[in-house]
Design a protein around this motif. Structure first.
Motif, PDB file in Angstrom:
ATOM      1  N   GLU A   1       4.566 -21.941 -26.795  1.00 29.54           N
ATOM      2  CA  GLU A   1       5.744 -21.871 -25.919  1.00 29.54           C
ATOM      3  C   GLU A   1       6.516 -20.576 -26.162  1.00 29.54           C
ATOM      4  N   GLU A   2       6.662 -20.184 -27.406  1.00 29.27           N
ATOM      5  CA  GLU A   2       7.384 -18.956 -27.730  1.00 29.27           C
ATOM      6  C   GLU A   2       6.690 -17.735 -27.132  1.00 29.27           C
ATOM      7  N   GLN A   3       5.364 -17.703 -27.174  1.00 27.30           N
ATOM      8  CA  GLN A   3       4.618 -16.579 -26.608  1.00 27.30           C
ATOM      9  C   GLN A   3       4.766 -16.533 -25.087  1.00 27.30           C
ATOM     10  N   TYR A   4       4.809 -17.700 -24.471  1.00 28.77           N
ATOM     11  CA  TYR A   4       5.063 -17.741 -23.022  1.00 28.77           C
ATOM     12  C   TYR A   4       6.446 -17.166 -22.708  1.00 28.77           C
ATOM     13  N   ARG A   5       7.433 -17.557 -23.496  1.00 27.87           N
ATOM     14  CA  ARG A   5       8.794 -17.086 -23.247  1.00 27.87           C
ATOM     15  C   ARG A   5       8.915 -15.584 -23.472  1.00 27.87           C
ATOM     16  N   ASP A   6       8.175 -15.054 -24.426  1.00 30.62           N
ATOM     17  CA  ASP A   6       8.238 -13.622 -24.728  1.00 30.62           C
ATOM     18  C   ASP A   6       7.445 -12.780 -23.735  1.00 30.62           C
ATOM     19  N   ASN A   7       6.569 -13.417 -22.959  1.00 29.04           N
ATOM     20  CA  ASN A   7       5.716 -12.685 -22.016  1.00 29.04           C
ATOM     21  C   ASN A   7       5.724 -13.373 -20.655  1.00 29.04           C
ATOM     22  N   PRO A   8       6.864 -13.367 -19.986  1.00 26.03           N
ATOM     23  CA  PRO A   8       6.954 -14.077 -18.698  1.00 26.03           C
ATOM     24  C   PRO A   8       6.198 -13.355 -17.582  1.00 26.03           C
ATOM     25  N   VAL A   9       5.924 -14.099 -16.547  1.00 26.02           N
ATOM     26  CA  VAL A   9       5.432 -13.484 -15.307  1.00 26.02           C
ATOM     27  C   VAL A   9       6.656 -12.954 -14.570  1.00 26.02           C
ATOM     28  N   TYR A  10       6.821 -11.644 -14.568  1.00 28.54           N
ATOM     29  CA  TYR A  10       7.979 -11.026 -13.929  1.00 28.54           C
ATOM     30  C   TYR A  10       7.781 -10.869 -12.418  1.00 28.54           C
ATOM     31  N   LEU A  11       6.616 -10.372 -12.047  1.00 28.93           N
ATOM     32  CA  LEU A  11       6.337  -9.983 -10.657  1.00 28.93           C
ATOM     33  C   LEU A  11       5.624 -11.111  -9.939  1.00 28.93           C
ATOM     34  N   SER A  12       6.201 -11.562  -8.809  1.00 30.25           N
ATOM     35  CA  SER A  12       5.583 -12.666  -8.067  1.00 30.25           C
ATOM     36  C   SER A  12       4.914 -12.212  -6.777  1.00 30.25           C
ATOM     37  N   HIS A  13       5.391 -11.110  -6.188  1.00 26.78           N
ATOM     38  CA  HIS A  13       4.794 -10.678  -4.918  1.00 26.78           C
ATOM     39  C   HIS A  13       5.068  -9.196  -4.671  1.00 26.78           C
ATOM     40  N   ILE A  14       4.189  -8.578  -3.898  1.00 29.03           N
ATOM     41  CA  ILE A  14       4.386  -7.206  -3.422  1.00 29.03           C
ATOM     42  C   ILE A  14       4.266  -7.235  -1.908  1.00 29.03           C
ATOM     43  N   LEU A  15       5.335  -6.885  -1.218  1.00 28.14           N
ATOM     44  CA  LEU A  15       5.361  -6.906   0.242  1.00 28.14           C
ATOM     45  C   LEU A  15       5.219  -5.490   0.785  1.00 28.14           C
ATOM     46  N   GLU A  16       4.347  -5.314   1.765  1.00 25.38           N
ATOM     47  CA  GLU A  16       4.112  -3.998   2.383  1.00 25.38           C
ATOM     48  C   GLU A  16       4.468  -4.028   3.866  1.00 25.38           C
ATOM     49  N   GLN A  17       5.143  -2.993   4.327  1.00 22.40           N
ATOM     50  CA  GLN A  17       5.416  -2.797   5.749  1.00 22.40           C
ATOM     51  C   GLN A  17       5.074  -1.352   6.104  1.00 22.40           C
ATOM     52  N   ASP A  18       4.429  -1.140   7.268  1.00 20.85           N
ATOM     53  CA  ASP A  18       3.961   0.188   7.672  1.00 20.85           C
ATOM     54  C   ASP A  18       4.753   0.706   8.866  1.00 20.85           C
ATOM     55  N   PHE A  19       4.951   2.032   8.909  1.00 18.24           N
ATOM     56  CA  PHE A  19       5.758   2.642   9.964  1.00 18.24           C
ATOM     57  C   PHE A  19       5.026   3.848  10.558  1.00 18.24           C
ATOM     58  N   PHE A  20       4.967   3.861  11.895  1.00 20.82           N
ATOM     59  CA  PHE A  20       4.273   4.912  12.634  1.00 20.82           C
ATOM     60  C   PHE A  20       5.280   5.708  13.463  1.00 20.82           C
ATOM     61  N   LYS A  21       4.943   6.969  13.731  1.00 20.23           N
ATOM     62  CA  LYS A  21       5.822   7.827  14.499  1.00 20.23           C
ATOM     63  C   LYS A  21       5.008   8.664  15.485  1.00 20.23           C
ATOM     64  N   LYS A  22       5.554   8.835  16.692  1.00 19.63           N
ATOM     65  CA  LYS A  22       4.883   9.655  17.693  1.00 19.63           C
ATOM     66  C   LYS A  22       5.046  11.120  17.331  1.00 19.63           C
ATOM     67  N   THR A  23       3.947  11.879  17.335  1.00 21.59           N
ATOM     68  CA  THR A  23       3.981  13.288  16.991  1.00 21.59           C
ATOM     69  C   THR A  23       4.070  14.139  18.248  1.00 21.59           C
ATOM     70  N   GLU A  24       4.175  15.445  18.059  1.00 25.67           N
ATOM     71  CA  GLU A  24       4.279  16.352  19.203  1.00 25.67           C
ATOM     72  C   GLU A  24       3.032  16.323  20.070  1.00 25.67           C
ATOM     73  N   GLU A  25       1.888  15.989  19.459  1.00 22.52           N
ATOM     74  CA  GLU A  25       0.636  15.942  20.215  1.00 22.52           C
ATOM     75  C   GLU A  25       0.494  14.649  21.006  1.00 22.52           C
ATOM     76  N   ASN A  26       1.588  13.902  21.105  1.00 22.46           N
ATOM     77  CA  ASN A  26       1.601  12.661  21.870  1.00 22.46           C
ATOM     78  C   ASN A  26       0.730  11.578  21.243  1.00 22.46           C
ATOM     79  N   VAL A  27       0.630  11.610  19.906  1.00 27.00           N
ATOM     80  CA  VAL A  27      -0.065  10.566  19.175  1.00 27.00           C
ATOM     81  C   VAL A  27       0.910   9.921  18.199  1.00 27.00           C
ATOM     82  N   VAL A  28       0.566   8.728  17.761  1.00 25.49           N
ATOM     83  CA  VAL A  28       1.393   8.032  16.794  1.00 25.49           C
ATOM     84  C   VAL A  28       0.595   7.873  15.506  1.00 25.49           C
ATOM     85  N   ASP A  29       1.106   8.439  14.410  1.00 26.39           N
ATOM     86  CA  ASP A  29       0.432   8.415  13.124  1.00 26.39           C
ATOM     87  C   ASP A  29       1.234   7.609  12.112  1.00 26.39           C
ATOM     88  N   LEU A  30       0.543   7.138  11.083  1.00 25.77           N
ATOM     89  CA  LEU A  30       1.217   6.500   9.965  1.00 25.77           C
ATOM     90  C   LEU A  30       2.087   7.542   9.273  1.00 25.77           C
TER      91      LEU A  30
END
Length: 388
Positions: free
Chosen positions: A144-173
């Motif tokens: 139990e002590e080892q569990y308490r000293d080494n918790p699971v800190y990170l539960s999730h990683i969320l990703e969101q992507d964003f695109f933009k229209k360029t001068e060449e009339n295309v949309v890139d990441l």
């Protein structure tokens, strides 16, 4: 870098028009340098609001995240799930202007990748964890002590992507946003099917671990071909306990420019959700607490079938930004709903200043009965009474 581009074939921008629902949309095509195949895609022509990103859609279908559904498996509290998703978009606006960028759910962090990264680091005997695990290693049969000293800190990683229209009339990441969900309370079992134990994780410890993990995540993202020179915003989100009736909050964020491999500085985020009524609200947010108590008493005196009033205040930099209020009632007829809605409307107009937004939901056992919304800075609320 492998280039993902969206070729624009038709642009129809209609500013200031009321929305229609005949699927008139902006047509787009996708093309990669590896082949000339083009895949139909669309961007809806109308946006609900300037506050929302227009999404990229392919073949009239929404493009789900490559890690779709994993957030529900990793985060216990639904309020945390909703706040992390909407809050990450909210913070992204400071980096990726909704008027210039298009939105797409994350396409690079797959379910397999997240399962690997969210695990514990493989221990020395190789019997527990994965080589790429970001959480602390722990041997099988740990105490139990080892569990308490080494918790699971990170539960999730969320990703969101964003695109933009360029001068060449295309949309890139042109950018991605990453949210690291960090536990403020660690729940664990020493023995399978055994008793559950809890360990509170202080914010300073949470932040220290989150920043270390963020650096590792950045380095791994930079090894992905498409992300070698793309700006990346990274946030740290502090979860609440799974039984909490308010969500957690973002505590830090940073943005690294394209090709940067190291996080040089972090910005503190001062946000918080507060429950009304509560001891915390009474002690630390006395003015709003007293206003909510008066509001609650006014509703109770007016409406005989009143059950209670629950408020959730969102504070930013110590100032109230928005208050969400729920009024549960016993349904006794539409006339009573209309009367109560009108009365609450008048209370908002007379007693609540407009320096913060307010949203009131009147609900019965049959569902939501009416909605009153006044945005921050506006004078009059919007009202809707539902027909059933």
């Amino acid at each position: 870098m492998k280039r993902i581009a969206w070729i624009l074939s038709l642009v129809i921008l209609m500013a200031g028009c009321a929305p229609t629902y005949d699927k008139q949309e902006e047509k787009l095509m996708q093309e990669t340098q590896e082949n000339s195949q083009r895949e139909k895609a669309i961007v809806p022509k109308y946006s609900i609001s300037d506050e929302y990103y227009l999404p990229l859609v392919r073949e009239d279908e929404y493009v789900p995240s490559k890690a779709r559904g994993i957030i529900v498996r990793q985060i216990d509290n639904r309020l945390d799930i909703e706040e992390m998703e909407t809050g990450l978009r909210r913070h992204s606006k400071a980096v990726y202007d909704p008027g210039e960028y298009f939105f797409q759910d994350g396409q690079y962090l797959t379910t397999d990748i997240l399962d690997d990264w969210l695990d514990r680091k493989e221990n020395s005997d190789g019997k527990n964890g994965t080589p790429n695990g970001l959480n602390p290693s722990l041997k099988l049969g740990a105490s139990e002590e080892q569990y308490r000293d080494n918790p699971v800190y990170l539960s999730h990683i969320l990703e969101q992507d964003f695109f933009k229209k360029t001068e060449e009339n295309v949309v890139d990441l042109k950018g991605i946003s990453i949210g690291l969900a960090m536990k403020s309370q660690y729940e664990f079992q020493v023995e399978k099917w055994g008793a559950s134990y809890y360990e509170e994780i202080p914010r300073d410890e949470l932040l220290t671990q989150g920043k270390k993990m963020a650096q590792k995540v950045l380095e791994r993202l930079r090894k992905m071909e498409d992300l070698q020179d793309v700006p990346i915003m990274i946030t740290i989100y502090q979860q609440e306990a799974k039984s909490s009736v308010v969500p957690g909050n973002f505590v830090a964020k940073t943005t690294v420019e394209g090709s940067d491999m190291k996080i040089s500085k972090w910005e503190t985020v001062d946000e918080k959700y507060v429950l009304f009524p509560s001891d915390e609200a009474e002690q630390n947010y006395k003015k709003e607490y007293e206003d909510m108590v008066d509001f609650q008493n006014d509703v109770a005196n007016y409406f005989p079938n009143y059950i209670g009033v629950v408020g959730k205040g969102f504070y930013k930099n110590g100032e109230l930004v928005n208050m969400e209020v729920t009024i549960p009632i016993e349904f006794k007829g539409k006339a009573e709903i209309v009367s109560l809605t009108q009365y609450v409307y008048s209370l908002i107009m007379e007693n609540f200043p407009n320096y913060f937004g307010i949203e009131v939901k009147i609900e019965s056992h049959e569902g939501q009965e009416s909605l009153i919304v006044r945005k921050q800075g506006e004078d009059k609320p919007f009202v809707h009474i539902y027909d059933k």
